[in-house]
Write a protein that holds these residues in place. Structure first.
Motif, mmCIF file in Angstrom:
data_model
loop_
_atom_site.group_PDB
_atom_site.id
_atom_site.type_symbol
_atom_site.label_atom_id
_atom_site.label_comp_id
_atom_site.label_asym_id
_atom_site.label_seq_id
_atom_site.Cartn_x
_atom_site.Cartn_y
_atom_site.Cartn_z
ATOM 1 N N LEU A 7 0.762 -1.329 -0.038
ATOM 2 C CA LEU A 7 0.068 0.129 -0.199
ATOM 3 C C LEU A 7 0.776 1.131 0.032
ATOM 4 C CD1 LEU A 7 -2.796 1.390 0.388
ATOM 5 C CD2 LEU A 7 -2.497 1.274 2.758
ATOM 6 N N LEU A 8 0.700 1.820 -1.014
ATOM 7 C CA LEU A 8 1.383 3.285 -1.060
ATOM 8 C C LEU A 8 0.311 4.318 -0.876
ATOM 9 C CD1 LEU A 8 3.464 2.825 -4.441
ATOM 10 C CD2 LEU A 8 4.177 2.331 -2.150
ATOM 11 N N TRP A 9 0.682 5.174 0.142
ATOM 12 C CA TRP A 9 -0.343 6.133 0.919
ATOM 13 C C TRP A 9 0.153 7.451 1.233
ATOM 14 C CZ3 TRP A 9 -0.279 7.271 6.132
ATOM 15 C CH2 TRP A 9 0.666 6.839 6.970
ATOM 16 N N ALA A 10 -0.865 8.316 1.405
ATOM 17 C CA ALA A 10 -0.379 9.607 1.620
ATOM 18 C C ALA A 10 -0.980 9.958 3.216
ATOM 19 C CB ALA A 10 -0.873 10.667 0.786
ATOM 20 N N PRO A 14 -8.224 10.906 3.036
ATOM 21 C CA PRO A 14 -9.704 10.012 3.417
ATOM 22 C C PRO A 14 -9.383 8.684 2.588
ATOM 23 C CG PRO A 14 -10.515 12.108 3.443
ATOM 24 C CD PRO A 14 -8.985 12.226 3.175
ATOM 25 N N PRO A 15 -9.189 8.705 1.162
ATOM 26 C CA PRO A 15 -9.185 7.332 0.329
ATOM 27 C C PRO A 15 -8.127 6.367 1.082
ATOM 28 C CG PRO A 15 -9.537 9.306 -0.982
ATOM 29 C CD PRO A 15 -9.147 9.857 0.382
ATOM 30 N N CYS A 16 -7.028 7.121 1.544
ATOM 31 C CA CYS A 16 -5.951 6.129 1.801
ATOM 32 C C CYS A 16 -6.294 5.621 3.247
ATOM 33 C CB CYS A 16 -4.724 6.967 2.136
ATOM 34 S SG CYS A 16 -3.878 7.316 0.587
ATOM 35 N N TRP A 17 -7.014 6.400 4.148
ATOM 36 C CA TRP A 17 -7.539 5.958 5.612
ATOM 37 C C TRP A 17 -8.315 4.827 5.325
ATOM 38 C CZ3 TRP A 17 -9.140 11.311 7.154
ATOM 39 C CH2 TRP A 17 -7.939 12.243 7.680
ATOM 40 N N SER A 18 -9.489 4.900 4.190
ATOM 41 C CA SER A 18 -10.304 4.015 4.231
ATOM 42 C C SER A 18 -9.569 2.398 3.798
ATOM 43 C CB SER A 18 -11.275 4.079 2.843
ATOM 44 O OG SER A 18 -12.030 5.439 3.030
ATOM 45 N N VAL A 19 -8.769 2.345 2.862
ATOM 46 C CA VAL A 19 -8.003 1.413 2.750
ATOM 47 C C VAL A 19 -7.337 0.681 3.955
ATOM 48 C CG1 VAL A 19 -6.103 0.193 1.328
ATOM 49 C CG2 VAL A 19 -7.798 1.789 0.309
ATOM 50 N N GLU A 25 -9.552 -3.916 9.623
ATOM 51 C CA GLU A 25 -10.778 -4.718 9.973
ATOM 52 C C GLU A 25 -10.733 -6.281 9.569
ATOM 53 O OE1 GLU A 25 -13.500 -3.668 11.721
ATOM 54 O OE2 GLU A 25 -12.486 -1.762 12.441
ATOM 55 N N LYS A 26 -9.871 -6.293 8.513
ATOM 56 C CA LYS A 26 -9.774 -7.674 7.877
ATOM 57 C C LYS A 26 -8.591 -8.315 8.534
ATOM 58 C CE LYS A 26 -12.359 -8.943 5.551
ATOM 59 N NZ LYS A 26 -13.926 -9.661 5.999
ATOM 60 N N ASN A 27 -7.881 -7.746 9.606
ATOM 61 C CA ASN A 27 -6.720 -8.616 10.309
ATOM 62 C C ASN A 27 -5.685 -8.724 9.339
ATOM 63 O OD1 ASN A 27 -8.105 -8.164 12.744
ATOM 64 N ND2 ASN A 27 -8.885 -10.329 12.506
ATOM 65 N N LEU A 28 -5.501 -7.583 8.427
ATOM 66 C CA LEU A 28 -4.304 -7.835 7.390
ATOM 67 C C LEU A 28 -3.211 -7.141 7.788
ATOM 68 C CD1 LEU A 28 -6.557 -8.089 4.182
ATOM 69 C CD2 LEU A 28 -5.497 -9.916 5.396
ATOM 70 N N GLN A 29 -2.721 -7.312 9.021
ATOM 71 C CA GLN A 29 -1.404 -6.517 9.663
ATOM 72 C C GLN A 29 -0.029 -7.119 8.849
ATOM 73 O OE1 GLN A 29 -3.378 -7.837 11.862
ATOM 74 N NE2 GLN A 29 -4.777 -6.101 12.346
ATOM 75 N N GLY A 30 0.629 -6.153 8.814
ATOM 76 C CA GLY A 30 2.221 -6.841 8.284
ATOM 77 C C GLY A 30 2.218 -6.587 6.610
ATOM 78 N N TYR A 31 1.475 -5.912 6.226
ATOM 79 C CA TYR A 31 1.461 -5.648 4.742
ATOM 80 C C TYR A 31 2.844 -4.424 4.430
ATOM 81 C CZ TYR A 31 -1.408 -1.553 6.038
ATOM 82 O OH TYR A 31 -2.150 -0.403 6.642
ATOM 83 N N THR A 73 -10.913 -1.001 -3.629
ATOM 84 C CA THR A 73 -9.825 -1.878 -2.901
ATOM 85 C C THR A 73 -10.474 -2.395 -1.747
ATOM 86 O OG1 THR A 73 -7.827 -0.368 -3.654
ATOM 87 C CG2 THR A 73 -7.650 -1.737 -1.760
ATOM 88 N N CYS A 74 -11.227 -1.842 -0.980
ATOM 89 C CA CYS A 74 -12.125 -2.127 0.242
ATOM 90 C C CYS A 74 -13.153 -3.350 -0.278
ATOM 91 C CB CYS A 74 -12.836 -1.254 0.681
ATOM 92 S SG CYS A 74 -12.074 0.333 1.561
#
Length: 162
Positions: A7-10, A14-19, A25-31, A73-74
Motif C-alpha cells: 500500500l502506497l499512501w499519503a 481519506p481514501p488512504c484511510w479507508s484502505v 478490519e480484515k486483520n491484514l497487518q504486516g503488509y 480496494t475495500c
C-alpha cells in the motif's frame, strides 16, 4: 498473507484511510506500506506510476493484482478475505443499499470541496466573482449539513454494526 500486499499512501487522505481501516478490519497487518508526500509530488514517482498510472494514492497491490480506487480496494479485500476479520459489507438489503448510497454520496461531498478549492486556487483573484465563491461555499455548507444530519440519525444506518 498480508506480506504479499503493498500500500502506497499519503497522510491526511481519506481514501488512504479507508484502505488502511479495511486492512485493519480484515486483520491484514504486516503488509508492505510506504508513506508518500503529496506536497513533494511523490505520488507521481515511478514507484507509484508503475502501480497506478494516474499517479494517485492509495496505490494497492496484492500479489500480481492491482486495485487503485479506495472503494474498489475495500470491496476487493472484503471479497478476497470474506471469512477473515470483521465484515465490511452489511448483510441486509436495506443496509447494503444505504452503504452504496453513502459511498456515492461521498463523491458528491468531494466534488463540492474541490469546487471551493479549485475556484480559489485556479481562478485569478481579479477574475473571481463573489457570487461564484458564495455559491460554491453555500453548496458545500449544505452538503456538510446533510452529512451532519446523517450522524444525528446514526442508529438508523448502523444497526448492522456490532
Amino acid at each position: 498473507m498480508a506480506k504479499d500486499m503493498t500500500l502506497l499512501w499519503a497522510s491526511g487522505s481519506p481514501p488512504c484511510w479507508s484502505v488502511q481501516i479495511a486492512l485493519e478490519e480484515k486483520n491484514l497487518q504486516g503488509y508492505n506500506q510506504k508513506l508518500l508526500s503529496v506536497a513533494k509530488g511523490e505520488q507521481k514517482s515511478k514507484e507509484v506510476l508503475d502501480i497506478n498510472p494516474r499517479g494517485q494514492l492509495p496505490a494497492f497491490k496484492h500479489k500480481n493484482i492491482i486495485v487503485n480506487e479506495s472503494c474498489a480496494t475495500c470491496f476487493y479485500l472484503e471479497n478476497q478475505f470474506k471469512s477473515q476479520g470483521n465484515p465490511l459489507i452489511p448483510e441486509g438489503a436495506a443496509e447494503v443499499g444505504l452503504m452504496y448510497q453513502r459511498i456515492f454520496e461521498a463523491q458528491i461531498l468531494g466534488l463540492k470541496i474541490a469546487d471551493v478549492i479549485r475556484y480559489t486556487k485556479k481562478v485569478p483573484e481579479a477574475e473571481r466573482h463573489d457570487s461564484a465563491v458564495k455559491r460554491n461555499r453555500e453548496a458545500l455548507k449544505q452538503e456538510i449539513q446533510t452529512w451532519e444530519g446523517y450522524l444525528k440519525v446514526r442508529s438508523h444506518y448502523r444497526p448492522y454494526m456490532k
